[in-house]
Design an enzyme around this catalytic site. Structure first.
Site, PDB file in Angstrom:
ATOM      1  CE  LYS A 140      -4.225   1.776   2.114  1.00 24.89           C
ATOM      2  NZ  LYS A 140      -5.247   1.590   3.156  1.00 24.89           N
TER       3      LYS A 140
ATOM      4  CD  GLU B  36     -19.498  -2.710   8.358  1.00 31.79           C
ATOM      5  OE1 GLU B  36     -18.584  -1.959   7.994  1.00 31.79           O
ATOM      6  OE2 GLU B  36     -19.766  -3.790   7.773  1.00 31.79           O
TER       7      GLU B  36
ATOM      8  NE  ARG C 109     -21.221  -2.739   5.149  1.00 30.26           N
ATOM      9  CZ  ARG C 109     -19.995  -2.576   4.663  1.00 30.26           C
ATOM     10  NH1 ARG C 109     -19.698  -3.025   3.469  1.00 30.26           N
ATOM     11  NH2 ARG C 109     -19.061  -1.983   5.374  1.00 30.26           N
TER      12      ARG C 109
END
Length: 639
Positions: A284, A372, A400
């Site tokens: 990253k 979640e 969600r």
């Protein structure tokens, strides 16, 4: 900026005219262009840099847009946008009226699916692949998913279906051991240690080609061969492979920052039938040292000097804390006094400031990954055994977990404190990230207490009240960004649940100055500060006939306020930083209808006829009519 290759690449078809040896230079130019663009127009930097080689390789090998590339989350898709006809207008990215912050099919045929949230790429791509099979189309479908997104439950549901539906889907697992914060959980550990025997893969591919050439590898034989191969792989490999165990052929790990190797591997996989997973390792922030060194900080760094890597701190007269930091510091303060308090977050500890508690009480704060629904039910389990979980989820992501809130928290009446960060308009992240629906979605659920603070002091008092005995499930919503009070650390005192207040200014209440008011303004949350600003823009005579109530609680409503204004005022204006259908305004209308009261009611809030797109918070609040100027205009209609 003049580039040898990039200036001549308007679409992927132009990229595919180049020799493979030129692709490394294309990647360097693309990476440099992203850094320079984002240094002056902030966005998600480190993620896009990490997948530069993958982006170039995918568009080089596959015939996009006919072939389908389905991105997950979309943080990493800036290179994709630049290569697909949008480089000339990339400077408008995330700006009002400009390019969408994430891939959007409304914007480009190269953007195959909306992907502002995590973990949906496998399911969406599988649907496309199955549709192609049923319609007889011969095109390739690729799902790109990160190791963080792979921790989401939807990803596993998709994988399970991939293994049982006829398809030729390719799943690319981009493993950088990062999501925004570092990835957590069993999948992270599994991916770190996963390895395969490359000689075995070459042998199996050769056998498959030979069988196919001689007509001995039909669909039934292929499935049997895969099962046999999986058994052989298990015997030869040092550990079992969860993907192979689901009859998804696994390849890797491969260096995801080696563009020529990626092209070679993708070309080999392109012609293979059946579901496949390519596991790549990327870095990253690759190619830009500051981002490689501190990927979390450089996920979305704001403006910076592209040459030196120095981040530019924009000067502001605002010396207040962010609401998320008030939450984080207050949570630690409460947890020190109450040893039953624990913290839970789904993969956003720095984004919601749960990292503050993690630093001082690591054994009492939990990052559960991008999950979640699990975060809510995990919290419910702890609450069932006497703990008081503060479960912090971004408002848009809490959608969600809707069933978990109902089934596992509300029905059980458990003392889970659901803190919804980023509620209301969030700005440049746009429609997928605005916390627009929480008030309207949660209001009908029995047993929930729902509140929203107007300022930092109110947030602290609501958090304190929520952890007191016998509170049941409590929802506290608050926005992204800074508060309005420099001296945020007020005493922790309980609020009377369901009790609003008359507001003279942000902190002072005046109960005696509203008996002659003809217009009542009822607000909930920090948008009440816009009301106060609007009132300050009126003349004293204009203000004299207006009273402002900070309702504090959507559920239970302060019925004493509603009885008073319903009888006294000829006009009631409700203001909320959420959709106006189903939220505070709807609740007030329902109350008046139930009690045969007939003041004129004007509801200000976000629309439900269209999604609010991206721009600054100030621009978008003006667009939907809840900024101070819009409120003044509405108030003057009465005066």
């Amino acid at each position: 900026m003049e580039y040898k290759y990039l200036n001549n690449i308007n679409y992927p078809a132009d990229l595919r005219t180049l020799d493979v040896e030129a692709l490394s230079d294309v990647c360097s130019e693309l990476r440099d262009d992203i850094v320079k663009e984002l240094s002056v127009n902030p966005g998600h930097l480190a993620s896009s840099l990490g997948v530069t080689e993958l982006t170039v390789a995918l568009h080089y090998v596959y015939d996009t847009p006919y072939d389908r590339i389905v991105w997950d989350v979309g943080h990493q898709a800036y290179g994709h946008k630049i290569l697909t006809g949008r480089r000339s207008i990339f400077s408008t990215n995330r700006k009002l009226g400009g390019l969408h912050p994430f891939p959007s099919p409304q914007e480009s045929e190269y953007d195959t699916f909306t992907c502002g949230h995590a973990s949906n790429s496998i399911s969406a791509a599988l649907g496309m692949a199955v549709a192609d099979n049923l319609s007889g189309r011969k095109r390739h479908v690729v799902a790109v998913i990160g190791d963080g997104s792979m921790s989401g439950g939807l990803a596993f549901e998709g994988l399970n279906n991939v293994s049982s539906s006829p398809n030729d889907l390719l799943i690319i697992l981009n493993d950088n051991n990062m999501s925004i914060d570092r990835s957590v959980g069993g999948m992270k550990q599994y991916l770190l240690s996963l390895n395969t025997n490359e000689s075995y893969n070459r042998w199996r591919n050769g056998v498959a080609r030979w069988l196919r050439k001689h007509g001995w590898l039909d669909e039934n034989t292929r499935k049997k061969t895969i099962r046999m191969g999986n058994a052989l792989k298990a015997a030869l490999s040092p550990q079992a492979n969860v993907f192979e165990g689901m009859n998804i052929r696994y390849f890797g790990p491969v260096d995801g920052n080696d563009v020529k190797e990626l092209v070679r591997v993708l070309r080999q996989l392109k012609g293979m039938s059946g579901p496949k997973l390519l596991h790549i390792h990327t870095v990253k922030g690759k190619g830009y040292e500051p981002a490689e060194r501190s990927a979390t900080i450089w996920h979305a760094p704001g403006k910076f000097d592209a040459d030196t890597g120095e981040r530019i701190q924009e000067t502001s007269a605002n010396k207040t804390l962010k609401y998320q930091d008030v939450f984080g510091k207050t949570l630690v303060e409460l947890a020190r006094a109450n040893d039953k308090i624990v913290g839970v977050t789904p993969a956003m500890p720095t984004g919601c400031s749960m990292n503050i508690m993690m630093d001082v009480m690591p054994e009492r704060a939990f990052d559960v990954g991008i999950a979640e629904g699990h975060a809510v039910t995990f919290s419910a389990g702890m609450a069932k055994e006497g703990l008081v979980p503060f479960c912090n989820i971004y408002s848009a992501f809490s959608q969600r977990a809707y069933d978990n809130i109902i089934h596992d928290v509300a029905i059980e009446q458990l003392n889970v404190v659901l803190c919804l960060d980023r509620a209301g308009i969030v700005g440049e992240d746009g429609a997928t990230h605005h916390g627009a629906f929480d008030l309207a979605a949660l209001r009908p659920i029995p047993n929930l207490t729902i509140c929203a603070p107007m300022n930092e002091h109110e947030l602290r008092r609501m958090m304190y009240t929520a952890q007191l005995p016998d509170q049941g499930p409590v929802v506290i919503r608050y926005p992204r960004g800074c508060g309005v009070i420099e001296d945020w650390q007020c005493p922790l005192e309980p609020l009377e649940v369901g009790k609003g207040r008359v507001v003279n200014d942000n902190e002072n209440e005046d109960e005696n100055n509203n008996d002659n008011a003809e217009t009542a303004v009822l607000s909930i949350g920090t948008v009440g500060n816009n009301v106060q600003e609007a009132l300050s823009m009126l003349t004293p005579d204009e203000r004299a006939s207006i009273v402002h109530y900070d309702m504090r609680y959507l559920k239970p409503l302060d019925t004493s306020i509603l009885h008073k204004v319903g009888k006294q005022c000829r006009r009631v204006i409700t203001i909320e930083d959420g959709v106006k259908d189903g939220g505070l305004g709807s609740a007030v209308l329902e109350f008046f209808a139930d009690h045969d009261m007939h003041p004129e009611v004007v509801r200000l809030g976000l629309p439900t006829t269209e999604f609010v797109e991206h721009g600054t918070v100030q621009q978008l609040q003006h667009l939907v009519g809840i900024d101070a100027e819009s409120i003044v205009n509405e108030l003057r209609k009465t005066v």
